[in-house]
Design an enzyme around this catalytic site. Structure first.
Site, PDB file in Angstrom:
ATOM      1  N   GLN A 259       0.817 -33.528  41.929  1.00 35.66           N
ATOM      2  CA  GLN A 259       1.778 -34.625  41.789  1.00 35.66           C
ATOM      3  C   GLN A 259       2.448 -34.957  43.107  1.00 35.66           C
ATOM      4  OE1 GLN A 259       2.475 -36.652  38.914  1.00 35.66           O
ATOM      5  NE2 GLN A 259       0.473 -35.703  38.718  1.00 35.66           N
ATOM      6  N   HIS A 262       1.658 -38.047  44.968  1.00 32.14           N
ATOM      7  CA  HIS A 262       2.207 -39.315  44.485  1.00 32.14           C
ATOM      8  C   HIS A 262       3.588 -39.564  45.070  1.00 32.14           C
ATOM      9  CE1 HIS A 262      -0.748 -40.609  41.618  1.00 32.14           C
ATOM     10  NE2 HIS A 262      -0.678 -39.519  40.898  1.00 32.14           N
ATOM     11  N   GLU A 325       8.973 -34.882  33.702  1.00 33.16           N
ATOM     12  CA  GLU A 325       7.915 -35.758  33.192  1.00 33.16           C
ATOM     13  C   GLU A 325       6.721 -34.913  32.742  1.00 33.16           C
ATOM     14  OE1 GLU A 325       5.098 -39.427  34.820  1.00 33.16           O
ATOM     15  OE2 GLU A 325       6.138 -38.110  36.232  1.00 33.16           O
ATOM     16  N   HIS A 326       6.213 -34.081  33.637  1.00 31.85           N
ATOM     17  CA  HIS A 326       5.114 -33.162  33.325  1.00 31.85           C
ATOM     18  C   HIS A 326       5.625 -31.733  33.420  1.00 31.85           C
ATOM     19  CE1 HIS A 326       3.220 -36.680  35.440  1.00 31.85           C
ATOM     20  NE2 HIS A 326       2.457 -36.658  34.360  1.00 31.85           N
ATOM     21  N   ASP A 359      -3.704 -36.561  32.808  1.00 31.39           N
ATOM     22  CA  ASP A 359      -3.739 -37.854  33.504  1.00 31.39           C
ATOM     23  C   ASP A 359      -4.984 -38.659  33.144  1.00 31.39           C
ATOM     24  OD1 ASP A 359      -1.383 -37.944  34.867  1.00 31.39           O
ATOM     25  OD2 ASP A 359      -2.197 -37.285  36.786  1.00 31.39           O
ATOM     26  N   HIS A 418      31.026 -61.766   1.963  1.00 37.11           N
ATOM     27  CA  HIS A 418      30.037 -60.766   1.551  1.00 37.11           C
ATOM     28  C   HIS A 418      30.240 -60.428   0.068  1.00 37.11           C
ATOM     29  CE1 HIS A 418      29.261 -60.235   5.788  1.00 37.11           C
ATOM     30  NE2 HIS A 418      28.367 -59.271   5.573  1.00 37.11           N
TER      31      HIS A 418
END
Length: 431
Positions: A259, A262, A325-326, A359, A418
């Site tokens: 990761q 990225h 996230e992971h 992924d 109502h």
């Protein structure tokens, strides 16, 4: 990677550092994005063509903005047949996984004349944004389109920026065709989000926009929320590995770097200082030989951490606070530890379930919550492409039995109209 003794204070510092990466903290770009969206809203195609020329250096016209069948055929001729085979295998896994998420309408009735239920309806038109340029991710094409198709969405409109030659990457087009995109348009950036949100002469307005993108795309999605629905406002990627001395440091280091390339956050939480040192050495060795060395090193310098916990309970508590996230769990009792994890986008269990498996191939969606939002958001799923309508039916007899209760409730809130809506149906009987 920085090695830090795990405390509540160090966890807090890490969280604050990570949250700086959130799109919510990029206000300096918001005015630029607002200008782009406003121009697209008011000028339509003309704005799209101008921005595509400015940002992508490509000439696009009304005649060429939509990808043609001939261009898709050309893409099939260009793509490596082996890659096409892998895409098709991955599609099978992704589709099978998401088919298990399908929800059906349901109804219940009672002998007293009532029927209640929930009607599940797929969205009519969904827009999928796909990055282009240097970042080409056919895997993301599959992950965003397949759950929409499984949900029953009738029209899937995809946008992606063209290259300078006005063409779209072959693997992106093939993945889109295989997954089931109905229309593909050559436009990217915030202007593509504006086109999907407001509609132009060429690109139809959609009900929801999904898909990853750069900071301008993320801020554009945030800005158009309300005109349309969106999946999320995703930030940079992140991985957290929970490991003990039984894990393989060579594997763990490789997974952290999967990761980091990225420009992402990579965190190891372990209860063993000796293991932490081994992983750190393995990381250094990998960085020297991997092709994206500069990006990886920058990620590690800014957002790379090795956290040493007293015990596994403290380690898991910190992981839940970070809400990655992971998350990989490589411990002596990974399934037992997994049951204690409350906040994670996706959880990978055991040393042969590394994050890239998710992924590309396993089936679960890789569009996941980032920046701690796994505390309240989930992975992209079939649920993101449906809406639910409540169904209510009461016979006259069933309403008669409870009408005075409703009148009393409405009257207590001083909502006399109502109350009257119920009362008029029994005014002759209640005299």
């Amino acid at each position: 990677m920085r090695t830090v003794k795990l405390t509540k204070e160090s966890t807090k510092d890490i969280l604050e550092n990570l949250l700086k990466r959130s799109p919510n903290n990029y206000g300096k770009f918001e005015s630029t994005v607002a200008q782009i969206l406003d121009k697209v809203k008011n000028e339509g195609d003309a704005a799209l063509f101008a921005y595509t020329k400015e940002f992508d250096k490509a000439d696009v016209t009304k005649e060429t903005i939509r990808v043609t069948d001939a261009e898709i055929e050309e893409a099939y001729a260009q793509i490596d047949p082996a890659l096409l085979g892998v895409i098709r295998k991955a599609l099978v896994n992704i589709r099978k996984y998401h088919e298990k998420q399908i929800q059906n309408s349901w109804f219940t009735s009672e002998t007293n004349g009532t029927m209640l239920g929930q009607k599940v309806t797929p969205l009519n038109r969904v827009g999928v944004y796909v990055p282009g340029g240097k970042a080409v991710y056919p895997s993301s094409v599959l992950m965003n389109i397949v759950p929409a198709k499984v949900a029953g969405v009738q029209h899937i409109v995809m946008t992606t920026p063209p290259g300078k030659d006005g063409k779209v990457c072959a693997s992106t087009l093939v993945a889109a065709k295989e997954a089931g995109a109905d229309e593909i348009y050559k436009v990217g950036g915030a202007q593509a989000i504006g086109a999907l949100a407001f509609g132009t002469e060429s690109i139809p307005k959609v009900d929801k926009i999904v898909g990853p993108g750069n900071i301008f795309v993320a801020l554009a999605k945030k800005a158009v929320y309300g005109y349309v629905s969106i999946d999320s406002i995703a930030g940079p990627s992140e991985i957290l590995v929970l490991a003990d001395e039984t894990a393989n440091p060579h594997f763990v280091a490789a997974d952290l770097l999967s990761q980091a390339e990225h420009d992402a956050c990579a965190i190891l939480i372990t209860i063993s200082e000796e293991f932490a040192a081994k992983v750190n050495e393995e990381v250094k060795g990998f960085v020297e030989v991997l092709s994206r060395k500069e990006i990886i090193q920058k990620s590690l310098d800014n957002f790379g951490y090795i956290l040493i916990a007293e015990d596994m309970d403290e380690a898991i508590e910190a992981a839940n606070e970070i809400a990655p996230e992971h998350m990989e769990i490589v411990t002596a009792n990974p399934f037992e530890d997994m049951m204690k994890v409350k906040n994670a986008g996706a959880i990978f269990i055991g040393e042969y379930s590394s994050e890239p498996l998710g992924d590309y191939f396993a089936g679960p969606n890789h569009v996941l919550p980032t920046n701690g939002t796994a505390k309240f958001f989930s992975a992209l799923s079939v649920d993101d492409f449906i809406k639910k309508s409540s169904i209510v039916y009461y016979s006259k007899a069933a309403l008669r039995d409870i009408h005075k209760d409703i009148i009393q409730f409405a009257t207590s809130e001083q909502l006399t109209a109502h109350a009257n809506s119920i009362a008029v149906r029994f005014e002759d009987e209640d005299k």
